[in-house]
Design a protein around this motif. Sequence first.
Motif, PDB file in Angstrom:
ATOM      1  N   HIS A 215      43.678  52.270  48.188  1.00  0.00           N
ATOM      2  CA  HIS A 215      44.232  50.948  47.892  1.00  0.00           C
ATOM      3  C   HIS A 215      43.187  49.867  48.169  1.00  0.00           C
ATOM      4  O   HIS A 215      42.597  49.830  49.252  1.00  0.00           O
ATOM      5  N   TYR A 216      42.996  48.978  47.217  1.00  0.00           N
ATOM      6  CA  TYR A 216      42.027  47.897  47.360  1.00  0.00           C
ATOM      7  C   TYR A 216      42.561  46.639  46.679  1.00  0.00           C
ATOM      8  O   TYR A 216      43.357  46.712  45.740  1.00  0.00           O
ATOM      9  N   LYS A 217      42.083  45.496  47.163  1.00  0.00           N
ATOM     10  CA  LYS A 217      42.169  44.262  46.396  1.00  0.00           C
ATOM     11  C   LYS A 217      40.861  44.148  45.617  1.00  0.00           C
ATOM     12  O   LYS A 217      39.824  44.647  46.051  1.00  0.00           O
ATOM     13  N   TYR A 218      40.915  43.486  44.481  1.00  0.00           N
ATOM     14  CA  TYR A 218      39.688  43.376  43.697  1.00  0.00           C
ATOM     15  C   TYR A 218      39.519  41.965  43.160  1.00  0.00           C
ATOM     16  O   TYR A 218      40.479  41.223  42.967  1.00  0.00           O
ATOM     17  N   ARG A 219      38.254  41.622  42.921  1.00  0.00           N
ATOM     18  CA  ARG A 219      37.899  40.340  42.314  1.00  0.00           C
ATOM     19  C   ARG A 219      37.163  40.609  41.016  1.00  0.00           C
ATOM     20  O   ARG A 219      36.188  41.377  40.996  1.00  0.00           O
ATOM     21  N   PHE A 220      37.619  40.004  39.941  1.00  0.00           N
ATOM     22  CA  PHE A 220      37.032  40.194  38.622  1.00  0.00           C
ATOM     23  C   PHE A 220      36.457  38.857  38.164  1.00  0.00           C
ATOM     24  O   PHE A 220      37.176  37.875  38.055  1.00  0.00           O
ATOM     25  N   ARG A 221      35.142  38.827  37.923  1.00  0.00           N
ATOM     26  CA  ARG A 221      34.535  37.555  37.549  1.00  0.00           C
ATOM     27  C   ARG A 221      33.465  37.739  36.478  1.00  0.00           C
ATOM     28  O   ARG A 221      32.863  38.812  36.352  1.00  0.00           O
ATOM     29  N   LYS A 222      33.253  36.668  35.721  1.00  0.00           N
ATOM     30  CA  LYS A 222      32.279  36.661  34.634  1.00  0.00           C
ATOM     31  C   LYS A 222      30.885  36.407  35.192  1.00  0.00           C
ATOM     32  O   LYS A 222      30.693  35.572  36.080  1.00  0.00           O
ATOM     33  N   ILE A 223      29.904  37.157  34.689  1.00  0.00           N
ATOM     34  CA  ILE A 223      28.501  36.954  35.034  1.00  0.00           C
ATOM     35  C   ILE A 223      27.708  36.858  33.731  1.00  0.00           C
ATOM     36  O   ILE A 223      28.256  37.065  32.643  1.00  0.00           O
ATOM     37  N   SER A 224      26.424  36.589  33.835  1.00  0.00           N
ATOM     38  CA  SER A 224      25.617  36.380  32.630  1.00  0.00           C
ATOM     39  C   SER A 224      25.518  37.638  31.770  1.00  0.00           C
ATOM     40  O   SER A 224      25.519  37.571  30.548  1.00  0.00           O
ATOM     41  N   GLU A 225      25.447  38.823  32.422  1.00  0.00           N
ATOM     42  CA  GLU A 225      25.317  40.076  31.667  1.00  0.00           C
ATOM     43  C   GLU A 225      26.646  40.643  31.217  1.00  0.00           C
ATOM     44  O   GLU A 225      26.681  41.598  30.444  1.00  0.00           O
ATOM     45  N   GLY A 226      27.749  40.137  31.748  1.00  0.00           N
ATOM     46  CA  GLY A 226      29.053  40.687  31.417  1.00  0.00           C
ATOM     47  C   GLY A 226      30.083  40.319  32.464  1.00  0.00           C
ATOM     48  O   GLY A 226      30.418  39.149  32.654  1.00  0.00           O
ATOM     49  N   TYR A 227      30.541  41.336  33.229  1.00  0.00           N
ATOM     50  CA  TYR A 227      31.591  41.103  34.227  1.00  0.00           C
ATOM     51  C   TYR A 227      31.294  41.930  35.467  1.00  0.00           C
ATOM     52  O   TYR A 227      30.604  42.963  35.414  1.00  0.00           O
ATOM     53  N   LEU A 228      31.856  41.470  36.592  1.00  0.00           N
ATOM     54  CA  LEU A 228      31.636  42.130  37.867  1.00  0.00           C
ATOM     55  C   LEU A 228      32.979  42.363  38.552  1.00  0.00           C
ATOM     56  O   LEU A 228      33.812  41.460  38.626  1.00  0.00           O
ATOM     57  N   ILE A 229      33.173  43.597  39.056  1.00  0.00           N
ATOM     58  CA  ILE A 229      34.359  43.945  39.834  1.00  0.00           C
ATOM     59  C   ILE A 229      33.907  44.169  41.276  1.00  0.00           C
ATOM     60  O   ILE A 229      33.036  44.999  41.542  1.00  0.00           O
ATOM     61  N   GLU A 230      34.511  43.429  42.217  1.00  0.00           N
ATOM     62  CA  GLU A 230      34.196  43.571  43.646  1.00  0.00           C
ATOM     63  C   GLU A 230      35.465  43.967  44.389  1.00  0.00           C
ATOM     64  O   GLU A 230      36.475  43.278  44.301  1.00  0.00           O
ATOM     65  N   LEU A 231      35.406  45.079  45.111  1.00  0.00           N
ATOM     66  CA  LEU A 231      36.553  45.592  45.842  1.00  0.00           C
ATOM     67  C   LEU A 231      36.557  45.048  47.272  1.00  0.00           C
ATOM     68  O   LEU A 231      35.523  44.816  47.871  1.00  0.00           O
ATOM     69  N   LYS A 232      37.757  44.882  47.819  1.00  0.00           N
ATOM     70  CA  LYS A 232      37.917  44.416  49.195  1.00  0.00           C
ATOM     71  C   LYS A 232      38.889  45.335  49.926  1.00  0.00           C
ATOM     72  O   LYS A 232      39.790  45.881  49.344  1.00  0.00           O
TER      73      LYS A 232
END
Length: 232
Positions: A215-232
């Motif tokens: 189980h994780y929380k995640y952050r989805f954000r736009k970057i110059s090359e595409g997108y980034l998913i960061e788990l917490k």
Amino acid sequence: MIKVLIIFTLLFLTLNARENPFFPLEGEKDIVLTTNEDTSKAPLKKVSISVPNQARILQKVTIEYKNLDGSIDRKSISLDNSIDWHLPIFISQDSLQTENKTKNEAEKKSKVEPVINKKPEIKIAKPIKTQAVCNDNVILEYLSILVSGKTLKLSTKHEAIRNFLLADPHRIVIDFNSDAEVKNYVRKDIDSIFKEIRVGNHDKFYRVVVELDGHYKYRFRKISEGYLIELK
């Protein structure tokens, strides 16, 4: 004779006998009662406990112990530390002895064995290669996926139209807008918290499903090359 009886009566009235002489007097609270229960147990060395995959912060540790009289007590210590649920939590009383034993052995070894001067060994560090998860040329034409720790990078020129989290198993779903047909792809047994990555073609979009190991929380954000998913 009457005087003797009066004196005897006065002495009898001044006596302060207890109903049960086997129990302490009132106020004698420092006398610890004991029990005949066998308390000879194996000494504590090291035990471990695992926490569920939702655990992120250790708030308190409580131990329960038995006293000499057989009564049960508890003692707690308040904490506020982040933890990694992949790793167990240890309880030990043997660490200090082990540390001293290792130190003594090291001192004995240094006294017995002569010190030999050796030429310093030169190690050439190998470059760390970052390999894309998707190896299919068709997929790489539209999407490249890079995994690093708790971060997953989606390099693409297509726009993400939605992203959401599903449970049982926990997985992140991202849909990308695209009229082109994308070849389906599945990557399993990834040696990270991203257990499986699937890419599937749909009408006017393709879907990326990232299955997680807990189980994780995640952050989805736009970057110059595409997108980034960061788990917490």
